[in-house]
Design a protein around this motif. Structure first.
Motif, PDB file in Angstrom:
ATOM      1  N   GLU A 170      44.644  53.772  40.594  1.00  0.00           N
ATOM      2  CA  GLU A 170      44.581  54.686  39.523  1.00  0.00           C
ATOM      3  C   GLU A 170      44.268  54.132  37.743  1.00  0.00           C
ATOM      4  O   GLU A 170      43.487  54.448  37.162  1.00  0.00           O
ATOM      5  CB  GLU A 170      45.712  55.672  39.357  1.00  0.00           C
ATOM      6  N   CYS A 171      45.058  53.162  37.816  1.00  0.00           N
ATOM      7  CA  CYS A 171      45.281  52.375  36.378  1.00  0.00           C
ATOM      8  C   CYS A 171      44.032  51.588  36.329  1.00  0.00           C
ATOM      9  O   CYS A 171      44.032  50.874  35.273  1.00  0.00           O
ATOM     10  CB  CYS A 171      46.571  52.012  36.278  1.00  0.00           C
ATOM     11  N   GLY A 172      43.094  51.063  37.519  1.00  0.00           N
ATOM     12  CA  GLY A 172      42.194  50.295  37.229  1.00  0.00           C
ATOM     13  C   GLY A 172      42.609  48.784  37.434  1.00  0.00           C
ATOM     14  O   GLY A 172      41.688  48.045  37.412  1.00  0.00           O
ATOM     15  N   TRP A 173      43.313  48.760  38.056  1.00  0.00           N
ATOM     16  CA  TRP A 173      43.890  47.109  38.473  1.00  0.00           C
ATOM     17  C   TRP A 173      43.150  46.737  39.578  1.00  0.00           C
ATOM     18  O   TRP A 173      42.623  45.456  39.634  1.00  0.00           O
ATOM     19  CB  TRP A 173      45.712  47.277  38.948  1.00  0.00           C
ATOM     20  N   GLU A 174      42.774  47.638  40.405  1.00  0.00           N
ATOM     21  CA  GLU A 174      42.010  47.257  41.762  1.00  0.00           C
ATOM     22  C   GLU A 174      40.540  46.861  41.156  1.00  0.00           C
ATOM     23  O   GLU A 174      39.939  45.791  41.748  1.00  0.00           O
ATOM     24  CB  GLU A 174      41.935  48.420  42.647  1.00  0.00           C
ATOM     25  N   ASP A 175      39.964  47.528  40.320  1.00  0.00           N
ATOM     26  CA  ASP A 175      38.569  47.095  39.825  1.00  0.00           C
ATOM     27  C   ASP A 175      38.632  45.740  39.093  1.00  0.00           C
ATOM     28  O   ASP A 175      37.820  44.890  39.286  1.00  0.00           O
ATOM     29  CB  ASP A 175      38.256  48.172  39.113  1.00  0.00           C
ATOM     30  N   GLN A 176      39.627  45.391  38.459  1.00  0.00           N
ATOM     31  CA  GLN A 176      39.979  44.037  37.715  1.00  0.00           C
ATOM     32  C   GLN A 176      39.866  43.432  38.804  1.00  0.00           C
ATOM     33  O   GLN A 176      39.447  42.025  38.654  1.00  0.00           O
ATOM     34  CB  GLN A 176      41.128  44.353  36.745  1.00  0.00           C
ATOM     35  N   MET A 177      40.725  43.452  39.888  1.00  0.00           N
ATOM     36  CA  MET A 177      40.966  42.371  40.827  1.00  0.00           C
ATOM     37  C   MET A 177      39.533  41.903  41.680  1.00  0.00           C
ATOM     38  O   MET A 177      39.396  40.971  41.844  1.00  0.00           O
ATOM     39  CB  MET A 177      41.825  42.701  41.892  1.00  0.00           C
ATOM     40  N   LYS A 178      38.966  43.145  41.729  1.00  0.00           N
ATOM     41  CA  LYS A 178      37.665  42.880  42.486  1.00  0.00           C
ATOM     42  C   LYS A 178      36.648  42.057  41.722  1.00  0.00           C
ATOM     43  O   LYS A 178      35.958  41.277  42.047  1.00  0.00           O
ATOM     44  CB  LYS A 178      37.096  44.534  42.737  1.00  0.00           C
ATOM     45  N   ALA A 179      36.681  42.394  40.416  1.00  0.00           N
ATOM     46  CA  ALA A 179      35.987  41.572  39.537  1.00  0.00           C
ATOM     47  C   ALA A 179      36.506  39.940  39.523  1.00  0.00           C
ATOM     48  O   ALA A 179      35.566  39.203  39.740  1.00  0.00           O
ATOM     49  CB  ALA A 179      36.121  42.020  38.042  1.00  0.00           C
ATOM     50  N   GLN A 180      37.806  40.052  39.717  1.00  0.00           N
ATOM     51  CA  GLN A 180      38.281  38.514  39.663  1.00  0.00           C
ATOM     52  C   GLN A 180      37.763  37.861  40.947  1.00  0.00           C
ATOM     53  O   GLN A 180      37.409  36.665  41.253  1.00  0.00           O
ATOM     54  CB  GLN A 180      39.756  38.437  39.602  1.00  0.00           C
ATOM     55  N   CYS A 181      37.733  38.718  41.972  1.00  0.00           N
ATOM     56  CA  CYS A 181      37.168  38.188  43.389  1.00  0.00           C
ATOM     57  C   CYS A 181      35.898  37.658  43.305  1.00  0.00           C
ATOM     58  O   CYS A 181      35.557  36.969  43.894  1.00  0.00           O
ATOM     59  CB  CYS A 181      37.351  39.181  44.394  1.00  0.00           C
ATOM     60  N   LYS A 182      35.223  38.671  42.463  1.00  0.00           N
ATOM     61  CA  LYS A 182      33.477  38.318  42.455  1.00  0.00           C
ATOM     62  C   LYS A 182      33.340  36.872  41.926  1.00  0.00           C
ATOM     63  O   LYS A 182      32.521  36.252  42.331  1.00  0.00           O
ATOM     64  CB  LYS A 182      32.955  39.331  41.756  1.00  0.00           C
ATOM     65  N   GLU A 183      34.189  36.771  40.940  1.00  0.00           N
ATOM     66  CA  GLU A 183      34.001  35.572  40.215  1.00  0.00           C
ATOM     67  C   GLU A 183      34.338  34.140  41.074  1.00  0.00           C
ATOM     68  O   GLU A 183      33.585  33.343  41.131  1.00  0.00           O
ATOM     69  CB  GLU A 183      34.720  35.422  38.942  1.00  0.00           C
ATOM     70  N   VAL A 184      35.371  34.332  41.951  1.00  0.00           N
ATOM     71  CA  VAL A 184      35.750  33.426  42.896  1.00  0.00           C
ATOM     72  C   VAL A 184      34.533  33.421  43.779  1.00  0.00           C
ATOM     73  O   VAL A 184      34.298  32.087  44.022  1.00  0.00           O
ATOM     74  CB  VAL A 184      37.147  33.743  43.411  1.00  0.00           C
ATOM     75  N   ILE A 185      34.081  34.252  44.382  1.00  0.00           N
ATOM     76  CA  ILE A 185      33.237  34.201  45.193  1.00  0.00           C
ATOM     77  C   ILE A 185      31.978  33.256  45.013  1.00  0.00           C
ATOM     78  O   ILE A 185      31.222  32.440  45.495  1.00  0.00           O
ATOM     79  CB  ILE A 185      32.771  35.638  45.848  1.00  0.00           C
ATOM     80  N   LYS A 186      31.630  33.819  43.526  1.00  0.00           N
ATOM     81  CA  LYS A 186      30.416  33.166  42.987  1.00  0.00           C
ATOM     82  C   LYS A 186      30.557  31.585  42.826  1.00  0.00           C
ATOM     83  O   LYS A 186      29.819  30.819  42.761  1.00  0.00           O
ATOM     84  CB  LYS A 186      29.906  33.905  41.563  1.00  0.00           C
ATOM     85  N   GLU A 187      31.820  31.502  42.214  1.00  0.00           N
ATOM     86  CA  GLU A 187      32.236  30.111  42.342  1.00  0.00           C
ATOM     87  C   GLU A 187      32.056  29.306  43.367  1.00  0.00           C
ATOM     88  O   GLU A 187      31.731  28.072  43.526  1.00  0.00           O
ATOM     89  CB  GLU A 187      33.762  30.010  41.562  1.00  0.00           C
ATOM     90  N   LYS A 188      32.652  29.892  44.429  1.00  0.00           N
ATOM     91  CA  LYS A 188      32.993  28.928  45.646  1.00  0.00           C
ATOM     92  C   LYS A 188      31.548  29.209  46.540  1.00  0.00           C
ATOM     93  O   LYS A 188      31.257  28.443  47.427  1.00  0.00           O
ATOM     94  CB  LYS A 188      34.099  29.589  46.422  1.00  0.00           C
ATOM     95  N   GLY A 189      30.773  30.391  46.406  1.00  0.00           N
ATOM     96  CA  GLY A 189      29.747  30.408  47.200  1.00  0.00           C
ATOM     97  C   GLY A 189      29.975  31.696  48.046  1.00  0.00           C
ATOM     98  O   GLY A 189      30.970  31.724  48.660  1.00  0.00           O
ATOM     99  N   LEU A 190      28.932  32.494  48.293  1.00  0.00           N
ATOM    100  CA  LEU A 190      29.177  33.584  49.209  1.00  0.00           C
ATOM    101  C   LEU A 190      29.496  33.092  50.520  1.00  0.00           C
ATOM    102  O   LEU A 190      30.248  33.810  51.506  1.00  0.00           O
ATOM    103  CB  LEU A 190      27.678  34.499  49.014  1.00  0.00           C
TER     104      LEU A 190
END
Lengths: 357, 95
Positions: free
Chosen positions: B34-54
């Motif tokens: 509800e408070c958007g924490w999950e979306d923030q987390m997903k954004a973080q994950c995306k960054e990590v993934i882009k960093e490490k490679g899909l």
């Protein structure tokens, strides 16, 4: 199941708080882990990045947040004032009226067949009675016109042709006149809609005026259908209307014998000549058949000429002319000496007096 | 401290038995979404993934990178409410 530990106290409180914190962080970690697993699975299954398309599409379909425009960027009711060209009649119709117009124009849809039937029914009777009718086309596109209303009323009356109700209502509407003078049944129901006096014959006008106020409204050009005591109109107005429509001999019912005796002798002939049909082509056989006395139904259309003719007739009215009129009423005397002046108000006058007497 | 660990064990047991733990989990998840924490987390994950490679990203990678951030990103209101509930549960069921 109770705990064996001691009840809560100072040091225990902190322990409790620590416990609570522990439990909380456990829960949060659970949530995080759960999320990570979901993400990882999505990545490996290939659906993680699905909601991201190319940047151009994203820009194109972005949510619009401007005033006066919805989130798609469309202006509200911009098509309200547009006009569309009808493919059938090539007219420009307003957008909101376009669908009903098409329905009637193309002759499809529920209402158009109903209207067509109604029109056919009324047309048959219109050729008999001489009422004015607007162009049917105009009526088609004008849902609220008087003509459409009249048709609606006519249709209603069509249904009740043979029912006993019809004679009942006729009696009621005609007041004292009895059923001998049967109004056109169609006109019957027009009472409610207001009456265009031009379309009624003198008999009908007379019967209307005896029962109703009859003052013609400036706005609608229709007769007032309220009672004689109608508060909107004065007695003067009512008298004026009767004068105008029926002649000076019948201003109000009580004032019958106005110019009585001076016109005794010449009246017989004048009366007879006045009983003529005015213009034969205008007259239809049913109309004459519908009334005892021969009436000129176009009487009401020429109010100005009535007075001169009626002044002669009034004298006849004063004297007992029933006999004269009765006999002459049966025959149609053609116009010879008088061109367009003679009005057949004489018989109408006499029958009103009959009723009074 | 044996007692403490025993206490803890007891409490956990209680939580699970009564179903309170699951309820709390659901509640937390709902609030975080509800408070958007999950979306923030997903954004973080995306960054990590882009960093490490899909292709080569692993669960551990993501977990290690993202969890501490996740813990920090929990809004205070959610935290307070959760603590409140736990406390209430404990006081109710302890002694």
């Amino acid at each position: 199941m109770k705990m064996e530990e001691k009840p809560l106290s100072g040091p225990d409180n902190t322990r409790l708080e620590a416990l609570i914190q522990d439990i909380y962080s456990e829960l949060v970690e659970d949530a995080c882990l759960g999320l990570c697993f979901e993400v990882h699975r999505a990545v490996k299954q290939g659906y993680f990045f699905l909601d991201e398309t190319d940047q151009d599409s994203i820009k194109e379909f972005e949510i619009v947040d401007q005033p006066g425009v919805d989130i798609f960027g469309q202006v509200f009711n911009q098509w309200k004032n547009k006009e569309c060209e009808c493919p059938n009649c090539k007219r420009l119709i307003a957008a909101s009226r376009f669908a009903p117009h098409l329905e009637k124009c193309l002759g499809m849809g529920r209402n158009s067949s109903r209207i067509a039937n109604r029109r056919l029914a009324s047309n048959n009777n219109i050729s008999k009675s001489e009422s004015d009718q607007e162009d049917n086309d105009d009526l088609n596109d004008n849902d609220w016109s008087y003509g459409a209303e009249k048709k609606a009323k006519k249709r209603k009356s069509d249904k009740n042709q043979n029912s006993p109700r019809r004679s009942k209502s006729l009696k009621h509407k005609n007041g004292e006149l009895g059923t001998s003078i049967s109004l056109d049944p169609y006109k019957q129901y027009n009472y409610n809609a207001g009456i265009s006096f031009e379309s009624l014959g003198p008999n009908e006008v007379r019967s209307l005026l005896t029962t109703q106020c009859g003052v013609i409204s400036e706005h609608t050009k229709k007769m007032c259908t309220r009672s004689h005591r109608c508060p909107q109109h004065t007695d003067d107005q009512r008298r004026a209307i009767r004068l105008r429509l029926l002649g000076p001999s019948v201003p109000t019912l009580p004032d019958a014998d106005v110019e009585g005796d001076s016109f005794d002798v010449p009246d017989g002939q004048a009366l007879l000549s006045c009983l003529q049909w005015e213009d034969s082509p205008d007259i239809s056989p049913t109309d004459s058949a519908s009334s005892k006395a021969s009436t000129n139904h176009s009487d009401s259309r020429r109010p100005k000429k009535k007075k001169s003719a009626l002044s002669m007739n009034s004298g006849g009215g004063g004297v007992n002319l029933t006999g004269v009129i009765g006999s002459s009423a049966q025959s149609n005397i053609s116009l010879s000496t008088k061109k367009k002046k003679p009005k057949t108000a004489a018989p109408s006058v006499s029958s009103i007096y009959d009723e009074l007497n | 401290m044996n007692k403490e660990s025993r206490l803890k064990a007891r409490v956990n047991q209680k939580l699970t038995e009564t179903g309170e733990r699951d309820r709390l989990k659901e509640l937390l998840r709902a609030k975080l979404t509800e408070c958007g924490w999950e979306d923030q987390m997903k954004a973080q994950c995306k960054e990590v993934i882009k960093e490490k490679g899909l292709e080569h990203v692993t669960v551990e990678d993501i977990v290690l990178e993202v969890t501490p951030k996740g813990r920090a990103l929990v809004p205070d209101s959610v935290k307070k409410e959760l603590l409140q509930r736990i406390r209430a549960f404990l006081t109710q069921h302890v002694s």
